[in-house]
Design a protein around this motif. Structure first.
Motif, PDB file in Angstrom:
ATOM      1  N   HIS A 102       0.814  -1.212   0.000  1.00  0.00           N
ATOM      2  CA  HIS A 102       0.000   0.000   0.000  1.00  0.00           C
ATOM      3  C   HIS A 102       0.850   1.265   0.000  1.00  0.00           C
ATOM      4  O   HIS A 102       0.434   2.302  -0.511  1.00  0.00           O
ATOM      5  N   GLU A 103       2.052   1.169   0.576  1.00  0.00           N
ATOM      6  CA  GLU A 103       2.902   2.359   0.644  1.00  0.00           C
ATOM      7  C   GLU A 103       3.380   2.805  -0.735  1.00  0.00           C
ATOM      8  O   GLU A 103       3.863   3.925  -0.890  1.00  0.00           O
TER       9      GLU A 103
ATOM     10  N   GLU B  74      -5.180  -4.839  14.615  1.00  0.00           N
ATOM     11  CA  GLU B  74      -4.176  -4.832  13.549  1.00  0.00           C
ATOM     12  C   GLU B  74      -4.694  -4.109  12.314  1.00  0.00           C
ATOM     13  O   GLU B  74      -3.966  -3.336  11.678  1.00  0.00           O
TER      14      GLU B  74
ATOM     15  N   ARG C  20      -4.639  -0.424  13.009  1.00  0.00           N
ATOM     16  CA  ARG C  20      -3.278   0.104  12.965  1.00  0.00           C
ATOM     17  C   ARG C  20      -2.824   0.350  11.526  1.00  0.00           C
ATOM     18  O   ARG C  20      -2.289   1.414  11.191  1.00  0.00           O
ATOM     19  N   ASP C  21      -3.083  -0.635  10.652  1.00  0.00           N
ATOM     20  CA  ASP C  21      -2.682  -0.496   9.253  1.00  0.00           C
ATOM     21  C   ASP C  21      -3.422   0.646   8.581  1.00  0.00           C
ATOM     22  O   ASP C  21      -2.850   1.385   7.760  1.00  0.00           O
ATOM     23  N   TYR C  22      -4.704   0.795   8.913  1.00  0.00           N
ATOM     24  CA  TYR C  22      -5.489   1.859   8.276  1.00  0.00           C
ATOM     25  C   TYR C  22      -5.008   3.236   8.726  1.00  0.00           C
ATOM     26  O   TYR C  22      -4.883   4.160   7.917  1.00  0.00           O
TER      27      TYR C  22
ATOM     28  N   GLN D 168      -2.006   3.996   9.691  1.00  0.00           N
ATOM     29  CA  GLN D 168      -0.726   4.233   9.016  1.00  0.00           C
ATOM     30  C   GLN D 168      -0.942   4.673   7.571  1.00  0.00           C
ATOM     31  O   GLN D 168      -0.249   5.557   7.066  1.00  0.00           O
TER      32      GLN D 168
ATOM     33  N   ASN E 260      -0.415   1.353  19.469  1.00  0.00           N
ATOM     34  CA  ASN E 260       0.050   0.494  18.382  1.00  0.00           C
ATOM     35  C   ASN E 260       1.568   0.322  18.413  1.00  0.00           C
ATOM     36  O   ASN E 260       2.085  -0.758  18.168  1.00  0.00           O
TER      37      ASN E 260
END
Length: 317
Positions: free
Chosen positions: A169-170, A259, A262-264, A266, A297
């Protein structure tokens, strides 16, 4: 994906043959071009050929060239792509599609660093770096007898695996800006970027067609855009349809909600350039709540690494 880009930079400094693997559309040619552009061969040609698009006879002539009169229609001497790429990089895309007979000739060209044009008796030296790519599992092809093991090891001096876009995604926003800059340069009304709603949609989409689909989506948006920023309404219908669909039911590989959150978070921070005030606004939470979630997180990630470090090295199950 930052680690992959760092690997590309290291690969570019050498001169070894590279095999790039990954799903169709993940950007294998982009990686090959990045290797070329960062290498000492950057001022020399980058020549690409799709090995799966040509018959064995045509591929041999395309790669090695031919002499006048060697076959019907060969009305003059013609150098092949090995000669055209001298001093630079020859990119052999879809290398897994090369027929067995041609694999033998290609192996010799790589080993001896020389080619023989079709219809000629003399060999011509070549100075090219080979970068090959495939979306096939070549070890399976070897086991099935469809790909030569010696050619595989000759090509796979260095292997670069490019993950699908849904796992990186990055990379979505940097790639989208890269394609935008290339496509929007000639417009009378310049497009400088994306609205936040468009960025959110780009990050939420699963990109089954990988980088190729992202490039197509940006091209569509550039065509439809009427202002200086691409909005979500300028993006293709399949992306916008996500706004109307309920969330899919997950039946396998269920991730903890913490989790996913946390990813969202970020991803949102990346989309807004690290601006926590704007991120909190987009997430519809207070800035104090956002800081608390970030601290939690970070603490969770630290604890996880501590647990791994404390696990016995020779655990008996």
């Amino acid at each position: 994906m930052q680690s992959t880009l760092e690997i590309v930079s290291r690969i570019a400094k050498g001169d070894s043959t590279v095999l790039i693997t990954g799903e169709s559309g993940v950007g294998k040619e982009l990686m090959a071009r990045a290797i070329h552009d960062q290498s000492v061969r950057a001022t020399r040609p980058f020549v690409a050929v799709n090995c799966g698009a040509l018959t064995e006879t045509l591929l041999e002539s395309e790669l090695f060239g031919h002499a006048k009169g060697s076959f019907t229609g060969a009305d003059k001497d013609r150098p092949g792509l090995f000669e055209a790429a001298i001093g630079g990089i020859l990119f052999l895309d879809e290398i897994g599609e090369v027929p067995p007979g041609m694999q033998v000739k290609l192996l010799r060209a790589l080993q001896e660093r020389e080619v023989r044009r079709v219809g000629e008796n003399r060999f011509r030296p070549t100075d090219v770096r080979i970068v090959a790519a495939t979306n096939r599992n070549l070890t399976d092809e070897i086991a099935a007898g469809r790909f030569r093991q010696d050619l595989y090891y000759r090509l796979r001096v260095i292997e670069l695996h490019v993950p699908p876009l849904r796992e990186r995604h990055e990379d979505i926003l940097p790639l989208a800006m890269l394609f935008l800059n290339k496509l929007a340069g000639n417009r009378e009304c310049p497009i400088t970027g994306f609205t936040q709603d468009a960025l959110d949609l780009l990050l939420r989409y699963n990109w089954p067609g990988n980088v190729r689909e992202l490039q197509s989506a940006v091209e569509h948006a550039v065509t439809m855009c009427r202002d200086g920023l691409i909005d979500y309404s300028d993006l293709p219908g399949e992306l916008r349809a996500m706004l109307l669909k309920p969330a899919p039911v997950v039946v396998d590989d269920i991730r903890p909600l913490e989790e996913v959150e946390r990813d969202y978070i970020q991803g949102v921070l990346l989309a807004v350039g690290g601006n926590k005030v704007l991120a909190a606004k987009k997430l519809n939470i207070g800035i104090a709540t956002l800081y608390r979630k970030i601290r939690r997180n970070n603490h969770h990630a630290f604890c996880q690494s501590e647990v791994k470090c404390l696990e016995p090295a020779n655990k008996i199950s």
